[in-house]
Design a protein around this motif. Structure first.
Motif, PDB file in Angstrom:
ATOM      1  N   ASP A 118       1.138  -1.014  -0.096  1.00 25.77           N
ATOM      2  CA  ASP A 118       0.089   0.080   0.197  1.00 25.77           C
ATOM      3  C   ASP A 118       1.104   1.015   0.421  1.00 25.77           C
ATOM      4  OD1 ASP A 118      -1.970   1.601   0.752  1.00 25.77           O
ATOM      5  OD2 ASP A 118      -2.705   1.691   2.545  1.00 25.77           O
ATOM      6  N   GLU A 119       0.687   2.427  -1.093  1.00 19.00           N
ATOM      7  CA  GLU A 119       1.303   3.104  -1.020  1.00 19.00           C
ATOM      8  C   GLU A 119       2.728   3.585  -0.912  1.00 19.00           C
ATOM      9  OE1 GLU A 119       1.313   8.655   1.186  1.00 19.00           O
ATOM     10  OE2 GLU A 119       0.224   6.170   2.060  1.00 19.00           O
ATOM     11  N   PRO A 120       3.375   2.787  -1.951  1.00 18.38           N
ATOM     12  CA  PRO A 120       5.415   2.270  -2.099  1.00 18.38           C
ATOM     13  C   PRO A 120       5.502   4.029  -2.193  1.00 18.38           C
ATOM     14  CG  PRO A 120       3.769   1.507  -3.553  1.00 18.38           C
ATOM     15  CD  PRO A 120       2.161   2.220  -3.494  1.00 18.38           C
ATOM     16  N   SER A 121       6.600   4.294  -1.641  1.00 22.78           N
ATOM     17  CA  SER A 121       6.741   5.416  -1.400  1.00 22.78           C
ATOM     18  C   SER A 121       8.479   5.548  -2.241  1.00 22.78           C
ATOM     19  CB  SER A 121       7.062   5.878  -0.285  1.00 22.78           C
ATOM     20  OG  SER A 121       7.596   5.531   0.123  1.00 22.78           O
ATOM     21  N   ARG A 122       9.254   4.233  -1.714  1.00 22.06           N
ATOM     22  CA  ARG A 122      10.487   4.185  -2.120  1.00 22.06           C
ATOM     23  C   ARG A 122      11.473   3.394  -2.516  1.00 22.06           C
ATOM     24  NH1 ARG A 122       9.224   8.834  -1.132  1.00 22.06           N
ATOM     25  NH2 ARG A 122      10.366  10.767   0.163  1.00 22.06           N
ATOM     26  N   ALA A 151       9.677   0.288  -0.715  1.00 24.98           N
ATOM     27  CA  ALA A 151       9.286   0.910   1.166  1.00 24.98           C
ATOM     28  C   ALA A 151       7.389   0.410   0.881  1.00 24.98           C
ATOM     29  CB  ALA A 151      10.108   1.833   1.471  1.00 24.98           C
ATOM     30  N   ASN A 152       6.371   0.670   1.299  1.00 28.55           N
ATOM     31  CA  ASN A 152       5.513   0.582   1.373  1.00 28.55           C
ATOM     32  C   ASN A 152       5.051   1.341   2.540  1.00 28.55           C
ATOM     33  OD1 ASN A 152       4.857  -0.907  -0.982  1.00 28.55           O
ATOM     34  ND2 ASN A 152       5.223  -3.186   0.564  1.00 28.55           N
ATOM     35  N   VAL A 153       4.807   2.646   2.120  1.00 29.15           N
ATOM     36  CA  VAL A 153       4.736   3.239   3.305  1.00 29.15           C
ATOM     37  C   VAL A 153       2.596   2.944   4.411  1.00 29.15           C
ATOM     38  CG1 VAL A 153       3.313   5.067   2.468  1.00 29.15           C
ATOM     39  CG2 VAL A 153       4.642   6.076   4.448  1.00 29.15           C
ATOM     40  N   GLY A 154       1.931   2.520   2.934  1.00 32.96           N
ATOM     41  CA  GLY A 154       0.611   3.016   4.251  1.00 32.96           C
ATOM     42  C   GLY A 154       0.331   1.465   4.741  1.00 32.96           C
ATOM     43  N   GLY A 201      12.492   6.094   3.882  1.00 32.77           N
ATOM     44  CA  GLY A 201      13.284   5.737   2.938  1.00 32.77           C
ATOM     45  C   GLY A 201      14.536   3.905   2.832  1.00 32.77           C
ATOM     46  N   VAL A 202      14.718   3.786   2.170  1.00 31.54           N
ATOM     47  CA  VAL A 202      15.662   2.682   1.845  1.00 31.54           C
ATOM     48  C   VAL A 202      17.174   2.761   0.852  1.00 31.54           C
ATOM     49  CG1 VAL A 202      13.348   0.996   1.753  1.00 31.54           C
ATOM     50  CG2 VAL A 202      14.189   1.983  -0.673  1.00 31.54           C
TER      51      VAL A 202
END
Length: 330
Positions: free
Chosen positions: A94-98, A111-114, A140-141
């Motif tokens: 859910d909501e991949p961010s990095r 990294a899935n922030v959600g 961050g990853v």
């Protein structure tokens, strides 16, 4: 986690102050355009449509693939770099961010922030092979140079999760500042620098001991972070201050501050360390900083709401953007 609401727009091809040094090819994720801008020799040479709300971008070690997190469609777009076309779309959390790629080019970590986890994608099958639970709101990853350890900055937990890549298990949790958003490892793998969005500072972590050893004040809302290949300087983009802080890794203090565009968010250091690239979310531009002078030498208009940036070794590129005829640029 980038600011703003999603909206469609087209990518321009305007460049200001073209650089005669084509030492990097840049990929910029445009959150509001649903595109990735390709920048070479100081101008946009192409625009690649991807998923909804592209937020982050990473390039494989061999430069052949570009991975883009689509935060609003919960997918990762896989771009074939030579043809600049999407060759696969992978469903993740859910909501991949990095996103980052392992040094051996076997795995992609998202990294899935959600959903408070990390998706592991096989580069061979282009499918998710595992999901790793981490802290709250991972952003961050980064992977250690030897590929054995993955580090994940958890924005809502104020921690960094340490993951053993062989077993895909969390082996340690390191407290850092408030709102850790991005992180980078020094080339020797001994230290990690973490930008803390809500405490306006950067944590320095001794990787061997797994402890925070220093906290360096920087600008307002530090986000994107990068390190020179020689490990001497770390660069931090601060969204609220519209600048980039230059940190000496020897003195562990800010030595210079460089004004850039509005809302600097993503940051990448060029392959040879001579240039730093900064995406300015609120001015729809990419600032190019000459590290020898700590000055902005180019400003390139890209898509709407640029966020993540990746820089790779430059090659001869052909302009194929919406407003350009094919032309050799290098």
């Amino acid at each position: 986690m980038a600011p703003g609401n999603l909206a469609g727009a087209s990518v321009g091809t305007t460049a200001v102050g073209l650089s005669p040094r084509p030492d990097a090819l840049d990929y910029i994720a445009n959150l509001h355009s649903d595109t990735v801008s390709v920048v070479g020799t100081g101008m946009v040479v192409d625009s690649v449509p991807v998923g909804d709300g592209p937020d982050s971008v990473a390039v494989s070690p061999d430069g052949s693939r570009v991975y883009v997190t689509n935060s609003a469609s919960d997918t990762v777009s896989v771009i074939d770099a030579p043809t600049r076309t999407v060759m696969a779309t992978v469903a993740v959390g859910d909501e991949p961010s990095r996103v980052t790629v392992s040094p051996d080019n076997r795995n992609v970590y998202v990294a899935n922030v959600g959903s408070d986890n990390v998706s592991v994608i096989s580069t061979r099958t282009r499918a998710v092979t595992d999901t790793i639970a981490v802290g709250d709101a991972p952003l961050g990853v980064a992977v250690a140079p030897d590929g054995c350890t993955l580090y994940v900055a958890n924005a809502a937990s104020g921690t960094v999760s340490v993951v053993r890549t062989a077993t895909r298990t969390v082996t340690d949790t390191i407290p850092v500042g408030s709102g850790p958003t991005a992180l980078v490892l020094t080339p020797d793998g001994r230290h990690m620098y973490v930008s803390n969005l809500t405490s306006d500072d950067v944590s320095v972590v001794d990787v061997h001991d797994g402890t925070e050893t220093d906290r360096i004040p920087v600008g307002d809302q530090p986000a994107g972070i990068g390190v020179r290949p020689d490990g001497r300087q770390v660069y931090v983009a601060s969204i609220g201050s519209d600048n980039v802080s230059v940190i000496s890794t020897r003195g562990r203090a800010v030595t210079e501050t460089v004004a850039v565009g509005d809302g600097p968010n993503g940051l990448a250091v060029g392959p040879d360390g001579s240039l730093v690239y900064v995406s300015n979310f609120d001015s729809d531009t990419l600032s190019v900083i000459d590290t020898s002078t700590a000055r902005v030498t180019n400003t390139v208009t890209v898509g709407v709401g640029p966020t993540g940036v990746a820089a790779v070794q430059g090659k001869a590129v052909t302009a194929r953007g919406p407003n350009t005829a094919p032309v050799q640029l290098a």
